[in-house]
Design an enzyme around this catalytic site. Structure first.
Site, PDB file in Angstrom:
ATOM      1  N   ASP A  88     -49.148  -2.634 -16.384  1.00  0.00           N
ATOM      2  CA  ASP A  88     -47.807  -3.122 -16.044  1.00  0.00           C
ATOM      3  C   ASP A  88     -47.626  -3.208 -14.532  1.00  0.00           C
ATOM      4  O   ASP A  88     -48.199  -2.413 -13.794  1.00  0.00           O
ATOM      5  CB  ASP A  88     -46.771  -2.152 -16.640  1.00  0.00           C
ATOM      6  CG  ASP A  88     -45.380  -2.755 -16.690  1.00  0.00           C
ATOM      7  OD1 ASP A  88     -45.245  -3.967 -16.453  1.00  0.00           O
ATOM      8  OD2 ASP A  88     -44.434  -2.004 -16.961  1.00  0.00           O
ATOM      9  N   ASN A 148     -44.337 -10.716 -25.631  1.00  0.00           N
ATOM     10  CA  ASN A 148     -44.593 -11.442 -24.376  1.00  0.00           C
ATOM     11  C   ASN A 148     -44.508 -12.966 -24.522  1.00  0.00           C
ATOM     12  O   ASN A 148     -44.430 -13.677 -23.515  1.00  0.00           O
ATOM     13  CB  ASN A 148     -45.951 -11.061 -23.779  1.00  0.00           C
ATOM     14  CG  ASN A 148     -45.973  -9.693 -23.120  1.00  0.00           C
ATOM     15  OD1 ASN A 148     -47.000  -9.015 -23.072  1.00  0.00           O
ATOM     16  ND2 ASN A 148     -44.839  -9.252 -22.602  1.00  0.00           N
TER      17      ASN A 148
END
Ligand code: FPP
Length: 243
Positions: free
Chosen positions: A20, A68
């Site tokens: 991330d 996503n």
């Protein structure tokens, strides 16, 4: 990590990583988000090789979640291109995989991914299936809830065909029908970039995992950071609900 340090600790068998911070890394440099993902893919390569050299047996990298797809189409397209390029490169360097003993495994829903990515992934999985130094799980189009649902559906089919009785279903049945069937649960889950969430990652398998957080953005994550996570892990006292 020196050999002496390595001898003084118990290495985790399985490490999960939530990669991330690519977007913020790019923004802080005035770059497009896709440049952050490219840099993140380089970090993935570095950390993957370093972990294999250390002697870690399983690494799971969260690369693209079932959520996503909600990102702007341009960014999704750029991430898919990074996967394609990486898979081509990994398929082309069979010799190096051989030497490192990396076995690749896709965890995630294949249906829903572009066909050419699935076929490149199949080639990589087949080509490395006999390797046994480190298993690399690539979590692409992966969601922890989705994975549990997938397992439950497979179990339901066995109940329907009479090969399993509802009362006989065990936790092991659920584990054995996950994408990670046959693998140990992650000992430690690493999340860089200052976020403190599991974000639908390995929900079933994370029941007793140790968490390790860091403010470093994924593209800046180094082998020294992995060492730090492993040293911290080795100092923790896991009790699995006991005393
Ligand atoms: C999260 O950062 C990252 C992603 C959704 C994509 C991760 C993909 C890679 C690192 C490429 C991996 C490549 C291979 C070859 C497996 P973010 O975009 O959410 O960052 P932000 O929170 O700073 O916006």
């Amino acid at each position: 990590m020196t050999q002496e340090e390595k001898n003084s600790i118990t290495l985790p068998k399985h490490i999960g990583v939530i990669m991330d911070g690519n977007g913020r890394w790019a923004k802080s440099r005035g770059l497009e988000r896709s440049e952050g993902h490219k840099a993140g893919a380089d970090t993935f390569r570095t950390i993957c090789n370093y972990a294999a050299d250390l002697g870690i047996e399983y690494m799971t990298f969260y690369a693209f979640s079932t959520e996503n797809w909600k990102r702007p189409p341009k960014e999704v397209k750029a991430i898919m291109k990074i996967f394609r390029d990486y898979l081509d490169e990994a398929n082309a360097r069979q010799g190096e995989n051989e030497q490192r003993g990396l076995k690749f495994h896709l965890i995630g829903e294949k249906s829903g991914l572009p066909g050419d990515i699935v076929s490149k992934m199949d080639t990589l999985e087949k080509g490395t299936s006999d390797k046994n130094v480190m298993t690399v799980n690539l979590a692409i189009n992966y969601g922890g809830r989705d994975e549990i649902l997938h397992s439950v559906k497979r179990i339901a089919a066995k109940v329907k065909d009479g090969s399993l009785k509802p009362g006989d279903i065990t936790e092991d049945d659920i584990s054995a029908n996950l994408f990670t069937a046959g693998q140990p649960d992650p000992d430690i889950i690493i999340r860089p970039s200052g976020e403190y969430r599991l974000s639908n990652f390995m929900l079933w398998q994370a029941a007793y995992s140790e968490f390790w957080y860091s403010d470093v953005l994924w593209p800046d994550f180094t082998p020294d950071d992995l060492d730090r996570a492993i040293f911290d892990y080795s100092r923790r006292n896991r009790r699995y609900g006991g005393v």
